[in-house]
Structure formats: structure tokens, C-alpha cells
Design a protein around this motif. Structure first.
Motif, PDB file in Angstrom:
ATOM      1  N   THR A 149      -4.016   4.538  -9.766  1.00  0.00           N
ATOM      2  CA  THR A 149      -4.699   4.553  -8.470  1.00  0.00           C
ATOM      3  C   THR A 149      -5.746   3.456  -8.419  1.00  0.00           C
ATOM      4  O   THR A 149      -5.858   2.726  -7.423  1.00  0.00           O
ATOM      5  CB  THR A 149      -5.364   5.927  -8.243  1.00  0.00           C
TER       6      THR A 149
ATOM      7  N   GLY B  35      -5.769   0.084  -6.098  1.00  0.00           N
ATOM      8  CA  GLY B  35      -6.963  -0.099  -5.275  1.00  0.00           C
ATOM      9  C   GLY B  35      -7.550  -1.492  -5.428  1.00  0.00           C
ATOM     10  O   GLY B  35      -7.945  -2.130  -4.453  1.00  0.00           O
TER      11      GLY B  35
ATOM     12  N   CYS C 177       0.833  -1.201   0.000  1.00  0.00           N
ATOM     13  CA  CYS C 177       0.000   0.000   0.000  1.00  0.00           C
ATOM     14  C   CYS C 177       0.870   1.254   0.000  1.00  0.00           C
ATOM     15  O   CYS C 177       0.620   2.207  -0.745  1.00  0.00           O
ATOM     16  CB  CYS C 177      -0.934   0.002   1.207  1.00  0.00           C
TER      17      CYS C 177
ATOM     18  N   GLU D 187     -10.371   4.036   2.906  1.00  0.00           N
ATOM     19  CA  GLU D 187      -9.735   2.991   3.696  1.00  0.00           C
ATOM     20  C   GLU D 187      -9.405   3.519   5.081  1.00  0.00           C
ATOM     21  O   GLU D 187      -8.833   4.573   5.239  1.00  0.00           O
ATOM     22  CB  GLU D 187      -8.476   2.471   2.992  1.00  0.00           C
TER      23      GLU D 187
ATOM     24  N   PHE E 121      -9.322   2.483  -3.105  1.00  0.00           N
ATOM     25  CA  PHE E 121      -8.034   3.088  -2.765  1.00  0.00           C
ATOM     26  C   PHE E 121      -8.219   4.223  -1.767  1.00  0.00           C
ATOM     27  O   PHE E 121      -7.443   4.385  -0.818  1.00  0.00           O
ATOM     28  CB  PHE E 121      -7.382   3.610  -4.050  1.00  0.00           C
TER      29      PHE E 121
END
Length: 421
Positions: free
Chosen positions: A398, A402, A128, A250, A247
Motif C-alpha cells: 500500500t 502510494g 491506481c 485522495e 494512498f
């Protein structure tokens, strides 16, 4: 002795990440030993804010207005449910003797699955961080290339293609990052992180206000119309939206750290609902307004929709914030490498050097360790730059991270742990 993997991987998630700590330090009062439920709600809210918000208008362009609102709410509810699975699993294990405090997600994975579970979650969290770093490189390259192309021929870049300019800026920033990750530490970077938080918030406000105050890009009939015609629903590009939304939305990695700091941990569920509701509303507002203002012209980097002096200011503010955030994302990884260099595994790796390594280690352990991890730091920077050059699209990268990483960590890991315990 080689430190256990469960100890090494927890380096990534001590409390909250470096960037989120900076957000808290700017927007929240100094933390006390124990925080109230309302403070916890605010920390949940800001703990889930990241730079993915800058491509949320593009996400709405990919989904359509109604689809965007409906599916943002759906993903937020899934994320909330996953967070409550984590809390229930932690509370159940807290009543048992696990032999180890459960303060982070890898701790919880260790209690459920042992070292293998902790290792898997630790590497997912590293992925991540890596994904954030790659998207930051792309964002900086695209924004700086657009900024320079708007200038009137002050350099040879103006006469070259957009991609060539993009490559030059990504490589230039990569050289700078290779230097910055060598010298930066948590204490020295804090003032810059605070300034970066302010810069990000200010740039988003300028982008929205500029779009509302000036004639729309959709003004084809020479009438001043602020809002564009938008799609109600788009299905062919909906998967791109899902990746970006996952993405951005979270909160799982910071959840247990917040619970540990609460005066009444049993009230975290209420704080979670309040904080995540605020997050969802904020993201929907940015997505709806950005897409409505710029319509089909909405770029994956929203700063590209603002031109002139305001556009230059927005791009420079966001590039500054991205640069500081990039360095902050590497600090946990650098500490991870330092932990590994204390172990027998790395000693065996350098064994052909024999007495030289031993002598350097005994004479100056800290400089020798710093020298040893420098190539690893530079290799990580080069990897992020390489991916940014290969895939120069902020919104799609992105979305890709994700789908591949954040979806697993935020939506798959919690129910797996919950079922196990």
C-alpha cells in the motif's frame, strides 16, 4: 476509426469509480439532477474513503503517535490545496472555448496538454485501480491464511507454513476472480457492493470495540489495561507511513464529477473543506485508536489483531468486501478493453486471422468481442495475483503504490496543470 486516446482513457473516470458509486448508493439518498452544497460535502467525505483505512493503525505504528497526527494533517492540507488547484484550473478553462466539456481529470489534462496529457492521467488512474486490486489480493490471502491457521487442523493447510497457505488462498481467489471479471457488470454487482460497504464498516467497528472491551494484548502484568504504550515519534520507518497516508487520503479523481453535479458549483470549495476535514478526523481516529489498543503488535492487516469468533467474523466480512471491491475495480478496465477492440489498432493485431475474425464479427459482434477481451481480463488478474505472491505485505505494498502512483496523481499532477493554464 480508432477512437482517440482521450476518449478511451476517460472510460476509467466517468463520474466516480464503481466502488465509490456503491458507497454513495448505500450511505446517501438517491442523487437528484443537482445536489446541494451539504450533499456535495458528504460525497467528498465518502468519495475519499477506501480500504486503505484498514492499515492506518499500522501506518501510525510506523510513524509514532504524534508524528502520525501531525503528518496526516499536513498531507490532508496538501491534498486540499491540490484539489483547489484543480478547481481553479477548471474554472479558468471554463471561461475559454476549449471545444470539449471538462467533467473529469483527463478532460482537464486534455485541455491543458492535449492528448498526451489526457493519456498520461488516464494511465495513472488505471495504475491506481491496479494498485488497489493488488492490495486487495494481498489482504484476502493474509486474512484467510490467518483464519485457517487459527482453526484446529481441519485441513492439511494447518501443518504447512504461513506463506504456503497464503499462496494457496491467493491462487484460489485468483481463479475465482478470473471467472468473476468475465461475467460481472455494473448492474449485476450493485447489490453485492452495497452489502460490501456495510461489511467493511461493521468489521472496523467490531475491531475497535473488541479491542476496547477485552484485556489488552499489552497486558504483561496480568492487570486489565486497555491501552498500550506507544511511540511518540519514529523516524526510521516514517517513509512507510507517508506512502500509506498518500494512498488513503485522495480526493482528486472524484472532484470534478462532484462539481459537475452541484446546483451551485462555486460553493464546492466550502464543501471540499468540510468533507476532507471529516475524512481526516475519521482516519486519525482509526489510526490513533487502532495503534493505541494494539501497540507494537499492530499488524498491517488490522483484522489479524482480533482472534477467536470476533476475529473470524471480522476477517470473513473484510474478505467478502475486498472480493466485491476487486471485481468492481476491474469493470472500468474491462470497458477500456472493449473500447480498444472497436479500433483499427486491435483489428491490425488480429489481422493474421483474416476472414475468421471478420466472419465472427459480422455473425455475432458482441460474443466475438467478449471472447476477444477474455484473455486480456485474465492476464490482468494474473498480474495482480503475481505481484501479491511476490510481495505478500499489505502495509508495505500500500505504501509503495502510494509513493509511486498516488503521490504523482494527487500531489504532482494538480500543480502541473495549474501552472500550465
Amino acid at each position: 476509426m480508432l477512437k482517440s486516446l482521450s476518449e478511451v482513457e476517460n472510460v476509467f473516470v466517468e463520474g466516480v469509480s464503481v466502488w465509490r458509486s456503491a458507497v454513495h448508493s448505500v450511505l446517501l439518498p438517491p442523487p437528484s439532477d443537482r445536489i446541494s452544497t451539504s450533499e456535495a460535502a458528504v460525497r467528498v467525505f465518502f468519495g475519499g474513503i477506501n480500504f486503505g483505512i484498514l492499515c492506518f493503525p499500522f501506518a501510525f505504528r510506523m510513524a509514532g503517535m504524534v508524528n502520525g497526527v501531525v503528518f496526516v494533517i499536513a498531507i490532508a492540507l496538501l491534498n486540499n490545496y491540490a484539489c483547489k488547484m484543480i478547481l481553479n484550473a477548471r474554472n479558468k478553462l471554463a471561461q475559454e472555448e476549449t471545444g470539449r466539456p471538462i467533467n473529469t481529470l483527463p478532460d482537464l489534462a486534455y485541455a491543458a496538454f492535449g492528448s498526451m496529457g489526457s493519456s498520461t492521467v488516464g494511465y495513472l488512474m488505471f495504475a491506481c485501480h491496479f494498485g488497489f486490486a493488488v492490495t486487495h489480493c494481498i489482504f484476502i490471502g493474509i486474512s484467510m491464511a490467518a483464519l485457517l491457521k487459527e482453526a484446529d487442523g481441519y485441513s492439511w493447510f494447518h501443518n504447512h507454513g504461513h506463506y504456503e497457505v497464503y499462496v494457496a488462498f491467493v491462487c484460489l481467489w485468483g481463479v475465482g476472480f478470473c471467472t468473476l471479471v468475465q461475467v460481472a457488470d455494473t448492474v449485476s454487482i450493485i447489490p453485492y457492493q452495497r452489502a460490501a460497504v456495510v461489511a467493511m464498516i461493521l468489521s472496523v467497528l467490531v475491531t475497535i470495540v473488541h479491542g476496547l472491551m477485552y484485556p489488552s494484548v499489552c497486558d504483561d502484568d496480568f492487570l486489565i489495561r486497555t491501552l498500550c504504550r506507544v511511540h511518540i515519534a519514529r523516524w526510521e520507518t516514517l517513509p512507510v507511513f507517508f506512502g500509506i497516508a498518500i494512498f488513503v487520503l485522495e480526493s482528486v479523481p472524484v472532484l470534478l464529477a462532484i462539481e459537475t453535479s452541484m446546483e451551485h458549483p462555486d460553493e464546492l470549495s466550502a464543501a471540499l473543506d468540510t468533507g476532507q476535514t471529516g475524512q481526516t478526523v475519521l482516519y486519525m481516529l482509526v489510526g490513533v485508536m487502532g495503534y493505541w489498543i494494539y501497540g507494537a503488535n499492530t499488524e498491517s492487516v488490522i483484522a489479524l489483531n482480533v482472534s477467536g469468533v470476533p476475529g473470524a467474523v471480522v476477517k470473513l466480512l473484510q474478505c467478502f468486501a475486498m472480493t466485491v471491491a476487486y471485481v468492481g475495480l476491474f469493470l472500468p478496465a474491462c470497458r477500456f478493453l472493449e473500447e480498444l477492440l472497436d479500433g483499427e489498432l486491435v483489428h491490425a493485431f488480429y489481422q493474421p486471422l483474416g476472414p475468421v475474425v471478420e466472419t465472427l464479427g459480422s455473425l455475432a459482434p458482441k460474443p466475438a468481442k467478449t471472447l476477444a477481451i477474455s484473455p486480456f481480463k485474465m492476464a490482468m488478474v494474473v498480474a495482480t495475483v503475481g505481484l501479491a505472491l511476490a510481495f505478500p505485505h499489505f502495509g508495505h505494498m500500500t505504501s509503495l503504490f502510494g509513493c509511486l502512483v498516488f503521490a504523482v496523481l494527487n500531489l504532482a499532477v494538480p500543480p502541473i496543470i495549474y501552472v500550465k493554464v
